[in-house]
Enzyme design. Structure first.
Site, PDB file in Angstrom:
ATOM      1  N   GLU A 124      -5.426  -5.009  10.229  1.00 27.79           N
ATOM      2  CA  GLU A 124      -4.177  -4.271  10.698  1.00 27.79           C
ATOM      3  C   GLU A 124      -4.678  -3.351  11.982  1.00 27.79           C
ATOM      4  O   GLU A 124      -5.338  -2.390  11.961  1.00 27.79           O
ATOM      5  CB  GLU A 124      -4.423  -3.142   9.442  1.00 27.79           C
ATOM      6  CG  GLU A 124      -4.123  -3.509   8.179  1.00 27.79           C
ATOM      7  CD  GLU A 124      -3.315  -2.688   7.179  1.00 27.79           C
ATOM      8  OE1 GLU A 124      -2.241  -2.939   6.684  1.00 27.79           O
ATOM      9  OE2 GLU A 124      -3.957  -1.623   7.291  1.00 27.79           O
ATOM     10  N   HIS A 181      -9.404   0.904   4.974  1.00 23.31           N
ATOM     11  CA  HIS A 181      -8.173   1.398   5.672  1.00 23.31           C
ATOM     12  C   HIS A 181      -8.370   2.091   6.727  1.00 23.31           C
ATOM     13  O   HIS A 181      -9.304   3.185   6.646  1.00 23.31           O
ATOM     14  CB  HIS A 181      -7.211   1.770   4.601  1.00 23.31           C
ATOM     15  CG  HIS A 181      -5.677   1.898   5.130  1.00 23.31           C
ATOM     16  ND1 HIS A 181      -5.345   2.605   6.089  1.00 23.31           N
ATOM     17  CD2 HIS A 181      -4.722   0.860   5.097  1.00 23.31           C
ATOM     18  CE1 HIS A 181      -4.010   2.516   6.598  1.00 23.31           C
ATOM     19  NE2 HIS A 181      -3.597   1.353   5.858  1.00 23.31           N
ATOM     20  N   ASN A 214       0.952  -1.206  -0.034  1.00 20.79           N
ATOM     21  CA  ASN A 214      -0.077  -0.088  -0.072  1.00 20.79           C
ATOM     22  C   ASN A 214       0.869   1.148  -0.030  1.00 20.79           C
ATOM     23  O   ASN A 214       1.520   1.354   1.109  1.00 20.79           O
ATOM     24  CB  ASN A 214      -0.921  -0.126   1.225  1.00 20.79           C
ATOM     25  CG  ASN A 214      -1.622   1.318   1.406  1.00 20.79           C
ATOM     26  OD1 ASN A 214      -1.608   2.217   0.632  1.00 20.79           O
ATOM     27  ND2 ASN A 214      -2.427   1.407   2.550  1.00 20.79           N
ATOM     28  N   TRP A 215       1.059   1.827  -1.438  1.00 23.48           N
ATOM     29  CA  TRP A 215       1.989   3.127  -1.481  1.00 23.48           C
ATOM     30  C   TRP A 215       1.277   4.058  -0.647  1.00 23.48           C
ATOM     31  O   TRP A 215       2.238   5.177  -0.426  1.00 23.48           O
ATOM     32  CB  TRP A 215       2.267   3.262  -2.654  1.00 23.48           C
ATOM     33  CG  TRP A 215       2.981   2.258  -3.502  1.00 23.48           C
ATOM     34  CD1 TRP A 215       3.577   1.270  -2.943  1.00 23.48           C
ATOM     35  CD2 TRP A 215       3.369   2.171  -4.887  1.00 23.48           C
ATOM     36  NE1 TRP A 215       4.319   0.642  -3.892  1.00 23.48           N
ATOM     37  CE2 TRP A 215       4.447   1.243  -5.171  1.00 23.48           C
ATOM     38  CE3 TRP A 215       3.246   3.225  -5.949  1.00 23.48           C
ATOM     39  CZ2 TRP A 215       4.874   1.175  -6.511  1.00 23.48           C
ATOM     40  CZ3 TRP A 215       3.699   3.081  -7.245  1.00 23.48           C
ATOM     41  CH2 TRP A 215       4.478   1.903  -7.281  1.00 23.48           C
ATOM     42  N   LYS A 216       0.102   4.227  -0.129  1.00 30.33           N
ATOM     43  CA  LYS A 216      -0.549   5.308   0.400  1.00 30.33           C
ATOM     44  C   LYS A 216      -0.144   6.570  -0.462  1.00 30.33           C
ATOM     45  O   LYS A 216      -0.295   6.529  -1.857  1.00 30.33           O
ATOM     46  CB  LYS A 216      -0.062   5.551   1.930  1.00 30.33           C
ATOM     47  CG  LYS A 216      -0.198   4.481   2.411  1.00 30.33           C
ATOM     48  CD  LYS A 216      -0.073   4.472   4.098  1.00 30.33           C
ATOM     49  CE  LYS A 216      -0.379   3.025   4.749  1.00 30.33           C
ATOM     50  NZ  LYS A 216      -0.150   3.164   6.331  1.00 30.33           N
ATOM     51  N   GLY A 225       2.400   2.164  10.727  1.00 26.66           N
ATOM     52  CA  GLY A 225       3.385   3.293  10.794  1.00 26.66           C
ATOM     53  C   GLY A 225       4.299   3.800  12.172  1.00 26.66           C
ATOM     54  O   GLY A 225       4.852   4.712  12.027  1.00 26.66           O
ATOM     55  N   SER A 256       3.618  -2.092  10.409  1.00 26.54           N
ATOM     56  CA  SER A 256       5.106  -2.252  10.731  1.00 26.54           C
ATOM     57  C   SER A 256       5.593  -3.540  10.342  1.00 26.54           C
ATOM     58  O   SER A 256       6.546  -3.916  10.939  1.00 26.54           O
ATOM     59  CB  SER A 256       5.294  -1.845  12.049  1.00 26.54           C
ATOM     60  OG  SER A 256       4.781  -0.532  12.159  1.00 26.54           O
ATOM     61  N   GLY A 269       2.783  -1.037   4.160  1.00 30.30           N
ATOM     62  CA  GLY A 269       3.061   0.225   4.012  1.00 30.30           C
ATOM     63  C   GLY A 269       4.446   0.606   3.841  1.00 30.30           C
ATOM     64  O   GLY A 269       5.001   0.371   2.756  1.00 30.30           O
ATOM     65  N   GLY A 270       5.119   1.231   4.673  1.00 27.77           N
ATOM     66  CA  GLY A 270       6.519   1.874   4.502  1.00 27.77           C
ATOM     67  C   GLY A 270       7.439   0.764   3.715  1.00 27.77           C
ATOM     68  O   GLY A 270       8.109   1.315   2.874  1.00 27.77           O
ATOM     69  N   GLU A 275      -6.917   4.586   8.031  1.00 33.51           N
ATOM     70  CA  GLU A 275      -6.576   6.044   7.632  1.00 33.51           C
ATOM     71  C   GLU A 275      -7.922   6.688   6.888  1.00 33.51           C
ATOM     72  O   GLU A 275      -8.192   7.834   7.168  1.00 33.51           O
ATOM     73  CB  GLU A 275      -5.386   6.202   6.671  1.00 33.51           C
ATOM     74  CG  GLU A 275      -4.055   5.989   7.573  1.00 33.51           C
ATOM     75  CD  GLU A 275      -2.846   5.273   6.968  1.00 33.51           C
ATOM     76  OE1 GLU A 275      -2.799   5.304   5.467  1.00 33.51           O
ATOM     77  OE2 GLU A 275      -2.089   4.596   7.456  1.00 33.51           O
TER      78      GLU A 275
HETATM   79  P1  13P Z   1       3.189   0.422   7.765  1.00 38.58           P
HETATM   80  O1  13P Z   1       3.598  -1.063   7.011  1.00 38.58           O
HETATM   81  O2  13P Z   1       3.995   1.457   7.121  1.00 38.58           O
HETATM   82  O3  13P Z   1       2.915   0.601   9.327  1.00 38.58           O
HETATM   83  O4  13P Z   1       1.716   0.601   7.151  1.00 38.58           O
HETATM   84  C1  13P Z   1       0.699  -0.536   7.249  1.00 38.58           C
HETATM   85  C2  13P Z   1      -0.235  -0.321   6.257  1.00 38.58           C
HETATM   86  O5  13P Z   1      -1.080   0.682   6.797  1.00 38.58           O
HETATM   87  C3  13P Z   1      -0.621  -0.861   5.258  1.00 38.58           C
HETATM   88  O6  13P Z   1      -1.981  -0.750   4.593  1.00 38.58           O
END
Ligand code: 13P
Length: 252
Positions: free
Chosen positions: A168, A96, A9-11, A174, A214, A235-236, A98
């Site tokens: 999640e 998600h 997920n590149w966000k 994050g 994470s 994510g990251g 967010e």
């Molecule tokens: P991180 O891997 O950066 O914690 O993010 C997880 C995430 O929200 C994937 O959708």
């Protein structure tokens, strides 16, 4: 056997050229390093989708990070499921944390989005997970159950089988704090048990349930070794080709 998936997920990261470069790097590494049948999914911003979908082949697919609940109309700035499907994307992340937190997305709204996405033959990657306060108040199982019941348990068994679930925990996203493999497994087993009770054991056994929060190449082997953890939503670490493919490589 359930499908093993690692989805990135590149966000809201990477401009167009940066996204294409990362995708090409990931594709090249997958060609040389991945020997299993695990599926990689890259969920990019809308801007990249069409180009990435045209490049995606083999065990790499492309997804969006959101879709509007309505078919079309006067919703300035929004993107429909039909548009996403029309450029060759195969998946859409829905719910998600967010989106829930910053854009007020509720379980009820997400139920509508899920229907619309499925109608256009896209597969939802449906995200659920509790906040730190909810875990500390010991309400995390209730929260997860409501997210399932109100978000996706209205689906027919046939449609439900097309859904990928991502657990999640909000407190792990994050933050660098990962759920322990045992904590994640406990929730994944709970999710599968609820699916078996609502649908059937066969449906539950077929659903891919990803862990997100994470996740990185160091902790992925222990997480993915758990019986009910079928991969990750990253994510990251998905913004670094080497890390993303190393996570996928856990399933080789
Ligand atoms: P991180 O891997 O950066 O914690 O993010 C997880 C995430 O929200 C994937 O959708």
């Amino acid at each position: 056997m359930r499908q093993k998936i690692v989805a990135g997920n590149w966000k809201m990261n990477l401009d167009y050229a940066e996204g294409l470069a990362l995708f090409n790097e990931v594709s090249d590494l997958i060609k040389t390093d991945i020997t299993g049948v695990q599926q990689a999914i890259v969920c990019s911003p809308f801007i990249h989708l069409q180009s990435l979908a045209a490049l995606a082949k083999g065990n790499i697919a492309v997804g969006a990070q959101n879709a509007h609940q309505n078919e079309s109309g006067a919703y300035t700035g929004e993107i429909s499921a039909k548009m996403i499907a029309s450029v060759g994307a195969a998946y859409v992340i829905l719910g998600h944390s967010e989106r829930r937190q910053y854009f007020g997305e509720t379980n009820g709204l997400l139920a509508k989005k899920t229907d619309t996405v499925l109608k256009h033959n896209l597969k939802p990657i449906f995200c659920i997970g509790e906040t730190l306060q909810e875990r500390e108040a010991n309400t995390h199982f209730d929260v997860i159950k409501s997210q399932l019941v109100e978000g996706i348990f209205h689906l027919s068994a046939d449609d439900f089988a097309k859904v990928v679930i991502a657990y999640e925990p909000v407190w792990a996203i994050g933050t660098g704090v990962t759920a322990t493999a045992d904590q994640a497994q406990e929730i994944h087993a709970f999710i599968r048990k609820e699916i078996a009770a609502k649908y059937s054991q066969a449906v539950a056994d077929g659903i891919t349930i990803l862990y997100g929060g994470s996740c990185n190449p160091k902790n992925a082997p222990e997480l993915f070794a758990k019986e009910d953890i079928d991969g990750g939503l990253i994510g990251g670490a998905s913004l670094k080709a080497r890390d993303f493919v190393d996570i996928l490589k856990v399933f080789n």
